[in-house]
Motif scaffolding. Structure first.
Motif, PDB file in Angstrom:
ATOM      1  N   PHE A 153      76.387  94.174   9.603  1.00  0.00           N
ATOM      2  CA  PHE A 153      76.183  95.582   9.301  1.00  0.00           C
ATOM      3  C   PHE A 153      76.512  96.523  10.459  1.00  0.00           C
ATOM      4  O   PHE A 153      76.920  97.666  10.232  1.00  0.00           O
ATOM      5  CB  PHE A 153      74.741  95.837   8.862  1.00  0.00           C
ATOM      6  N   GLU A 154      76.339  96.059  11.698  1.00  0.00           N
ATOM      7  CA  GLU A 154      76.606  96.932  12.837  1.00  0.00           C
ATOM      8  C   GLU A 154      78.008  96.723  13.390  1.00  0.00           C
ATOM      9  O   GLU A 154      78.776  97.670  13.563  1.00  0.00           O
ATOM     10  CB  GLU A 154      75.583  96.697  13.947  1.00  0.00           C
ATOM     11  N   ALA A 155      78.366  95.446  13.668  1.00  0.00           N
ATOM     12  CA  ALA A 155      79.649  95.179  14.310  1.00  0.00           C
ATOM     13  C   ALA A 155      80.816  95.263  13.323  1.00  0.00           C
ATOM     14  O   ALA A 155      81.796  95.958  13.559  1.00  0.00           O
ATOM     15  CB  ALA A 155      79.607  93.811  14.987  1.00  0.00           C
ATOM     16  N   ILE A 156      80.713  94.554  12.212  1.00  0.00           N
ATOM     17  CA  ILE A 156      81.816  94.521  11.240  1.00  0.00           C
ATOM     18  C   ILE A 156      81.680  95.606  10.186  1.00  0.00           C
ATOM     19  O   ILE A 156      82.668  96.151   9.708  1.00  0.00           O
ATOM     20  CB  ILE A 156      81.907  93.117  10.598  1.00  0.00           C
ATOM     21  N   GLN A 157      80.458  95.924   9.818  1.00  0.00           N
ATOM     22  CA  GLN A 157      80.156  96.952   8.822  1.00  0.00           C
ATOM     23  C   GLN A 157      80.760  96.620   7.457  1.00  0.00           C
ATOM     24  O   GLN A 157      81.407  97.448   6.816  1.00  0.00           O
ATOM     25  CB  GLN A 157      80.637  98.333   9.303  1.00  0.00           C
ATOM     26  N   THR A 158      80.526  95.387   7.024  1.00  0.00           N
ATOM     27  CA  THR A 158      81.042  94.983   5.723  1.00  0.00           C
ATOM     28  C   THR A 158      80.033  95.240   4.613  1.00  0.00           C
ATOM     29  O   THR A 158      78.848  94.943   4.772  1.00  0.00           O
ATOM     30  CB  THR A 158      81.420  93.490   5.723  1.00  0.00           C
ATOM     31  N   PRO A 159      80.497  95.766   3.484  1.00  0.00           N
ATOM     32  CA  PRO A 159      79.610  95.871   2.322  1.00  0.00           C
ATOM     33  C   PRO A 159      79.599  94.582   1.506  1.00  0.00           C
ATOM     34  O   PRO A 159      78.817  94.457   0.557  1.00  0.00           O
ATOM     35  CB  PRO A 159      80.226  97.019   1.523  1.00  0.00           C
ATOM     36  N   ALA A 160      80.494  93.638   1.856  1.00  0.00           N
ATOM     37  CA  ALA A 160      80.610  92.372   1.108  1.00  0.00           C
ATOM     38  C   ALA A 160      79.588  91.381   1.651  1.00  0.00           C
ATOM     39  O   ALA A 160      79.927  90.423   2.348  1.00  0.00           O
ATOM     40  CB  ALA A 160      82.021  91.820   1.216  1.00  0.00           C
ATOM     41  N   TYR A 161      78.348  91.645   1.341  1.00  0.00           N
ATOM     42  CA  TYR A 161      77.249  90.829   1.861  1.00  0.00           C
ATOM     43  C   TYR A 161      76.194  90.683   0.772  1.00  0.00           C
ATOM     44  O   TYR A 161      75.891  91.640   0.059  1.00  0.00           O
ATOM     45  CB  TYR A 161      76.617  91.485   3.096  1.00  0.00           C
ATOM     46  N   ALA A 162      75.638  89.490   0.651  1.00  0.00           N
ATOM     47  CA  ALA A 162      74.536  89.272  -0.294  1.00  0.00           C
ATOM     48  C   ALA A 162      73.661  88.158   0.227  1.00  0.00           C
ATOM     49  O   ALA A 162      74.126  87.250   0.928  1.00  0.00           O
ATOM     50  CB  ALA A 162      75.064  88.926  -1.686  1.00  0.00           C
ATOM     51  N   VAL A 163      72.390  88.226  -0.104  1.00  0.00           N
ATOM     52  CA  VAL A 163      71.467  87.179   0.304  1.00  0.00           C
ATOM     53  C   VAL A 163      71.397  86.100  -0.761  1.00  0.00           C
ATOM     54  O   VAL A 163      71.950  86.229  -1.854  1.00  0.00           O
ATOM     55  CB  VAL A 163      70.067  87.738   0.610  1.00  0.00           C
ATOM     56  N   HIS A 164      70.681  85.045  -0.459  1.00  0.00           N
ATOM     57  CA  HIS A 164      70.740  83.778  -1.178  1.00  0.00           C
ATOM     58  C   HIS A 164      70.552  83.862  -2.681  1.00  0.00           C
ATOM     59  O   HIS A 164      71.191  83.130  -3.418  1.00  0.00           O
ATOM     60  CB  HIS A 164      69.699  82.829  -0.600  1.00  0.00           C
ATOM     61  N   ASP A 165      69.663  84.727  -3.168  1.00  0.00           N
ATOM     62  CA  ASP A 165      69.322  84.695  -4.587  1.00  0.00           C
ATOM     63  C   ASP A 165      69.837  85.898  -5.363  1.00  0.00           C
ATOM     64  O   ASP A 165      69.426  86.128  -6.494  1.00  0.00           O
ATOM     65  CB  ASP A 165      67.798  84.596  -4.760  1.00  0.00           C
ATOM     66  N   LYS A 166      70.748  86.652  -4.761  1.00  0.00           N
ATOM     67  CA  LYS A 166      71.261  87.844  -5.434  1.00  0.00           C
ATOM     68  C   LYS A 166      72.760  87.973  -5.193  1.00  0.00           C
ATOM     69  O   LYS A 166      73.275  87.488  -4.187  1.00  0.00           O
ATOM     70  CB  LYS A 166      70.547  89.102  -4.904  1.00  0.00           C
ATOM     71  N   PRO A 167      73.434  88.663  -6.096  1.00  0.00           N
ATOM     72  CA  PRO A 167      74.860  88.903  -5.866  1.00  0.00           C
ATOM     73  C   PRO A 167      75.126  90.109  -4.986  1.00  0.00           C
ATOM     74  O   PRO A 167      76.265  90.370  -4.616  1.00  0.00           O
ATOM     75  CB  PRO A 167      75.401  89.130  -7.274  1.00  0.00           C
ATOM     76  N   SER A 168      74.065  90.863  -4.649  1.00  0.00           N
ATOM     77  CA  SER A 168      74.258  92.076  -3.861  1.00  0.00           C
ATOM     78  C   SER A 168      73.020  92.315  -3.007  1.00  0.00           C
ATOM     79  O   SER A 168      72.067  91.534  -3.033  1.00  0.00           O
ATOM     80  CB  SER A 168      74.484  93.280  -4.776  1.00  0.00           C
ATOM     81  N   MET A 169      73.035  93.419  -2.275  1.00  0.00           N
ATOM     82  CA  MET A 169      71.883  93.783  -1.459  1.00  0.00           C
ATOM     83  C   MET A 169      70.946  94.743  -2.185  1.00  0.00           C
ATOM     84  O   MET A 169      70.173  95.470  -1.563  1.00  0.00           O
ATOM     85  CB  MET A 169      72.355  94.402  -0.145  1.00  0.00           C
ATOM     86  N   GLY A 170      71.000  94.757  -3.514  1.00  0.00           N
ATOM     87  CA  GLY A 170      70.083  95.594  -4.283  1.00  0.00           C
ATOM     88  C   GLY A 170      68.643  95.119  -4.151  1.00  0.00           C
ATOM     89  O   GLY A 170      68.373  93.998  -3.749  1.00  0.00           O
ATOM     90  N   ASN A 171      67.719  96.010  -4.529  1.00  0.00           N
ATOM     91  CA  ASN A 171      66.292  95.690  -4.429  1.00  0.00           C
ATOM     92  C   ASN A 171      65.918  94.512  -5.307  1.00  0.00           C
ATOM     93  O   ASN A 171      66.393  94.372  -6.433  1.00  0.00           O
ATOM     94  CB  ASN A 171      65.442  96.881  -4.876  1.00  0.00           C
ATOM     95  N   ASP A 172      65.023  93.654  -4.810  1.00  0.00           N
ATOM     96  CA  ASP A 172      64.444  92.604  -5.644  1.00  0.00           C
ATOM     97  C   ASP A 172      63.615  93.215  -6.760  1.00  0.00           C
ATOM     98  O   ASP A 172      63.700  92.809  -7.908  1.00  0.00           O
ATOM     99  CB  ASP A 172      63.539  91.692  -4.810  1.00  0.00           C
ATOM    100  N   THR A 173      62.775  94.163  -6.400  1.00  0.00           N
ATOM    101  CA  THR A 173      61.798  94.716  -7.340  1.00  0.00           C
ATOM    102  C   THR A 173      61.834  96.241  -7.255  1.00  0.00           C
ATOM    103  O   THR A 173      60.864  96.882  -6.884  1.00  0.00           O
ATOM    104  CB  THR A 173      60.386  94.200  -7.017  1.00  0.00           C
TER     105      THR A 173
END
Length: 884
Positions: free
Chosen positions: A183-203
């Motif tokens: 997020f700081e060095a490369i600033q890519t939006p193509a990132y997601a955590v293990h259980d989601k396809p995006s960085m949207g809110n869990d809840t």
């Protein structure tokens, strides 16, 4: 070298001078405290209390510390074989008092590496796939190649072509390093955590209502008169939270699940209630209960008057215009906007789907049970009980946004959210290890809704669209853990192993050029960091495989489900050339020419990350700040707190560290902030502009067309297929499959089926089944939405963004009345069994969360499994103890 197979003939006692470290269970959200004893081979303690490290006479007549075979192993420490015993902390007074623990924690010792143990297949060295086979290389070569290809991708294709898929739950040291890079060095939006396809809110629905997830303390659950638990059985998934803080109390438990479980059996036996819901229909249950409460005047009027925002407070401060921040546009946008209590009541009492008859028809829950539940949680006009509301993935992994907004409203109408025993919170899955070094660069995301409303990028859809040229996966089973898994696997193969540009030489420049040729041709270079071989991610697909250090092999810190921060101590060597993930990030970033990544050790990362925790619910900066004032390392200050740790956010009062029991607590007495202490408004108020909670509309129509399309057609032999966790296993089984005690219990994946469904198909317990479907929906492309209706499921279908794929998995049948006819239940992840292949890949349009709980399957009997007549492995006994 020690013969690992012989060490459990007799379990030695640790001598009185054994080294003692503290740690926390590696698995579920509860985070039970443990003590680790290590001592040299050939040296043993004796039965007298003064001559062993446990300080207990053996044999003893009272229950107390003892060592089971599964709590003992051999590890390598400082290059030498040593005994290790990993025991729950019998001195604990928090989390797991007196050493309470789960079966998962009870086998922690068996996850430790030893070259003659079942863990011997650890990844030990960096590898590059050459001529189709992974070959050992140096760290320097692997990182050089990664950096060279990354520079080319960033220069030619931009930040969004460089992707990461990582965990969010690991140690602060690792997640901070990862997010600083992404997020700081490369600033890519193509990132997601293990259980989601995006960085949207869990809840997102809970967040938008102003309620911070994990706001409660474990004590709050025990102080409630009524517990309303949705989408999880805490006994199966968070054992000690249930057995220590929810059981054996003078309370009543209501559980909302599609299948009966052991926790349900306990609840019913002790005056509670089981609402056996049809998968995905929780919104209608919540709305029906809300309507009953409002029709009868059972709402908590005093709480609502004081803590629910009125119309002026909703509008004040952030307006009703087009907003780019998700919580702003979600709470001010059309049919899902926030309403005052009066307008919410008017909307709900005139909303057809919330009528009891309609809700019963779709949820499958009898009217009298819905009415009984509404009366139990509200008091039904009599004495108001202290009711707490806990929920998990069965709720928000089906219909994410409206399930969570309606759940929040249900809790708020009953006066829960900010008082002892009256809380609303996630119960959790993984422990909380996320520290973001920078915000997600949402403004760079190519995905948007009408207006200036940018969504976090759907990484799976971005990959399948051919937009990702370099991807680094860290510590997650990307394919098996995602929906429509086999369809996703096909795309990965096309872009990696089936691309014509494959490495055939160990020459550095030739490897780099081959990968550059691949990405220029539209292919993708895939890197995977993990601790074990993972099929098919790093065994078949990954071009570069990096070996990672795990729990117990380096110091790390993170929080549990009540935000309790503790240190997980190192007590064994890291095998081979495996390194912590923060170290791999550091070395890669420096090769990329990025500044600020030259950390000398884990403590350096921990202390730097502390500044970025400020103002968040995991704020631990005062601990590090005070430690520096005293000339102590941050890790050592935390180590001194042992398994008790301290609850975040941490404050400094009169130069003493003070933890926070619960969030949104109006009774919390805050002094003038001292030192680095910060006092966010949400410590004493809800997390909204006004400090008051919001009631948000939860229209069933947002979900209805999709739900109707995916509902199984019984005349075609289709079943609902829903997934979940069970007590004995953890996640994909990456440890479980190497622990004989647990592998004997579950040597294969299972599927539960009702006897009425099994009989006509000739299926018996122990038969091997193939679950399959050729009607698995997959959303593709469609990243730009101009009109509000364009992201609805119906319009996505019309616009050609939904295609039909297929999936299958094998599993062993268990006949049980715990599931209703027409419903199958299986394990969420089990090794290479891709249960998620039977789940549609069409995420919630508002939050991009997957609907893991809403799979579909036909059944084919293959024959008898090896376990059908084997009484040593795999029990077919009904798990809820209510029948055969």
């Amino acid at each position: 070298m020690t013969d690992y197979q012989q060490i459990n003939d007799a379990i030695p006692l640790p001598p009185a001078d054994a080294k003692v470290s503290t740690t926390v269970c590696a698995y579920c959200i509860v985070g039970c405290g443990y003590k680790v004893y290590t001592w040299p081979l050939g040296k043993e303690g004796k039965p007298q209390a003064k001559e062993n490290a446990l300080g207990v006479d053996f044999p003893g007549e009272q229950f107390g510390p003892w060592i089971s075979p599964n709590q003992h192993a051999i590890v390598q420490l400082d290059g030498q074989d040593q005994h290790v015993a990993i025991l729950p902390d019998f001195d604990a007074t928090v989390v797991n008092p007196n050493g309470n623990h789960s079966i998962r924690g009870g086998v922690l010792a068996k996850k430790c590496y030893h070259p003659s143990a079942p863990t011997k297949d650890r990844l030990l060295y960096p590898q590059i796939r050459i001529n189709g086979k992974l070959e050992r290389v140096s760290w320097d070569l692997a990182l050089d190649v990664m950096a060279a290809v990354s520079k080319h991708v960033l220069e030619k294709f931009g930040e969004s072509a460089w992707a990461m898929k990582t965990y969010s739950y690991e140690f602060f040291e690792n997640t901070y390093a990862i997010t600083k890079l992404a997020f700081e060095a490369i600033q890519t939006p193509a990132y997601a955590v293990h259980d989601k396809p995006s960085m949207g809110n869990d809840t997102a629905g809970l967040d938008d209502a102003g309620i911070k997830t994990f706001s409660a303390s474990y004590q709050d659950w025990s102080e409630a008169d009524v517990l309303f638990i949705s989408g999880t059985d805490p006994y199966e998934t968070k054992t000690v939270l249930f057995t220590e803080w929810m059981m054996n109390q003078d309370n009543k438990i209501i559980m909302v699940l599609p299948r009966r479980t052991a926790g349900v059996a306990y609840a019913e036996k002790n005056g509670g209630l089981f609402l056996q819901i049809n998968p995905g229909t929780d919104t209608l249950l919540h709305l029906a209960m809300n309507r009953i409460i409002l029709e009868n005047g059972w709402e908590d009027k005093e709480f609502i008057s004081k803590w629910i925002a009125d119309e002026w407070e909703i509008d004040s401060g952030f307006g009703r215009g087009t907003r780019n921040t998700p919580w702003q546009w979600r709470t001010t946008w059309g049919s899902i906007g926030a309403l005052s209590f009066e307008k919410y009541k008017d909307w709900l009492l005139n909303y057809g789907p919330a009528e009891l008859e309609s809700a019963t028809k779709i949820t499958g829950i009898p009217q009298e049970k819905i009415q009984q539940a509404a009366k139990m949680i509200s008091g039904g006009g009599g004495k108001r009980p202290r009711t707490s509301f806990g929920f998990e993935k069965g709720n928000y992994w089906s219909n994410n946004y409206t399930n969570t907004t309606s759940f929040a409203s249900l809790a708020l109408l009953c006066g829960a959210g900010n008082r002892p025993g009256r809380v609303v919170s996630r119960l959790g899955g993984h422990q909380r290890g996320w520290i973001g070094a920078a915000p997600y660069p949402r403004t760079k995301s190519p995905e948007k809704l009408p207006g200036r409303r940018r969504l976090e990028l759907d990484l799976d859809r971005w990959v399948t669209a051919g937009q990702v040229r370099f991807a680094w996966v860290i510590g997650t089973t990307w394919l098996g853990a995602m929906t429509a898994s086999q369809e996703l696997l096909k795309k990965f193969r096309q872009q990696t192993t089936e691309n014509p540009h494959q490495v055939s030489s160990s020459n550095r420049e030739e490897i780099i050029q081959t990968f550059i040729d691949r990405v220029d041709s539209g292919g993708m270079v895939l890197v995977d960091s993990d601790i074990y071989p993972v099929e098919p991610l790093n065994t078949e697909l990954a071009d570069i495989v990096l070996p990672a250090a795990q729990w117990g092999e380096h110091d790390g810190a993170r929080c549990n489900g009540e935000r309790r921060l503790r240190l997980y101590s190192r007590f064994s060597d890291t095998p081979g050339e495996a390194k912590p993930d923060w170290w791999a990030i550091s070395q890669f970033a420096q090769k990329m020419g990025f500044k600020g990544f030259d950390w000398k050790d884990a403590n350096t990362v921990f202390e730097e990350a502390a500044r970025f925790s400020r103002g968040n619910i995991l704020d631990y900066y005062p601990l590090v700040w005070k430690a520096k004032q005293e000339g102590v390392k941050g890790h050592e200050a935390l180590r001194a707190l042992g398994t008790t740790g301290i609850q975040t956010p941490i404050r400094l009062e009169e130069n003493e560290l003070v933890g926070t029991r619960r969030l949104h607590d109006p009774e919390l007495n805050l002094e003038t902030p001292q030192g680095p202490t910060s006092h966010p408004k949400w410590l004493t108020h809800f997390n909204t502009h006004s400090g008051k909670a919001l009631l948000i509309q939860s229209p069933w129509e947002l979900f209805e067309d999709y739900y109707e399309r995916i509902s199984p057609k019984r005349d075609l032999g289709e079943f609902w297929f829903t997934v979940g966790r069970i007590n004995e296993t953890w996640q994909s089984g990456f440890d479980t499959l190497r622990e004989k005690y647990l592998t004997d219990r579950w040597p294969d994946a299972f599927v539960e089926i009702h006897p009425d469904d099994a009989g006509p198909l000739g299926i018996e317990s122990g038969d091997e089944l193939c679950l399959w479907s050729d009607d698995i929906l997959v959303q593709e492309s469609g990243f730009q939405h101009i009109e509000p209706k364009s992201f609805s499921f119906t319009q996505l279908m019309k616009d050609g963004h939904i295609r039909v794929g297929s999936g299958e998995m094998k599993a062993v049948a268990i006949l049980t009345t715990a599931v209703k006819p027409g419903l199958l239940f299986g394990m969420f992840l089990y090794g290479k069994r891709m249960g998620n292949s039977l789940v549609h890949r069409v995420p919630d349009p508002i939050t991009h969360s997957y609907r893991y709980k809403l799979g579909k399957a036909n059944i084919e009997k293959l024959g008898e499994s090896p376990f059908k007549d084997d009484f040593q492995k795999m029990s077919f006994k009904q798990r809820d103890y209510s029948g055969a």
